[in-house]
Design a protein around this motif. Structure first.
Motif: not given
Length: 204
Positions: A29-32, A46-47, A51-55
């Motif tokens: 999961l990538w957040i822009l 940030r949650i 919470s997700l190591p691969n985010a």
């Protein structure tokens, strides 16, 4: 001592770290994140990254020339989708039955910002426009009680991440801790409001 937590970036008294539960997801999961969201007390991106190591999270508005992002998108083993309700978007439920080779890395990209800011990010970022889009057909009205959305089914970034991951991996992984942390954060912010402010401005 800094007023802000080094991990979650929120004020020390509003730190969310003690509510975070680490969840292993196969999907990346990538957040822009739009720059205007970085210091928002009620921001939820940030949650996901805690919470997700691969985010992963990047901040910006135009990602067209973002070298790291473009290099990752160019990897032949990556199957990337942008979560965006465009006209050509397919339903997230349709990806559940789509077979993914073991060598492929499925990646979902979220735009973190208001609907107006997210649309501008998409307009400016030519690389994002080249990606297939997916919509959250499992979304109901969000629980972002202290930030109104013009969309009936408007959800926060963490809710969008939860819905996407739950649709793809919910049979094997429990993603509900993401929403538990979100609910606790929102409830804390409501408790900090002067008496009557929440009822007057946010309850319909």
């Amino acid at each position: 001592m800094s007023r802000y937590c080094e991990k979650c970036g929120k004020a020390q008294k509003a730190c969310i770290c003690h509510w975070i539960q680490v969840i292993d997801a196969k999907t990346e999961l990538w957040i822009l994140q739009h720059p205007s969201e970085v210091k928002r007390a009620i921001g939820t991106a940030r949650i996901l990254t805690l919470s997700l190591p691969n985010a992963r999270l990047w901040v910006g508005e135009d990602f067209s020339q973002h070298e790291e992002l473009n290099a990752l998108l160019a990897e032949p083993t990556r199957d990337a989708w942008l979560i965006y309700p465009g006209e050509e978007a397919v339903a997230i439920s349709s990806l559940v039955t789509e077979s993914v080779e073991s060598s492929q890395v499925r990646t979902l990209i979220l735009l973190d910002g208001t609907w107006k800011k997210a649309y501008k990010m998409w307009q400016l970022s030519s690389n994002l426009q080249q990606l297939p889009t997916v919509s959250l057909d499992n979304a109901e009205q969000g629980n972002y009680r202290i930030r109104k959305s013009p969309k009936v089914q408007g959800v926060s970034t963490v809710e969008a991440g939860f819905l996407a991951l739950d649709a793809l991996e919910g049979r094997d992984v429990d993603f509900s801790p993401l929403l538990d942390t979100f609910d606790r954060m929102i409830e804390f912010q409501i408790q900090q409001m002067p008496a009557g402010v929440y009822e007057k401005n946010y309850r319909s």
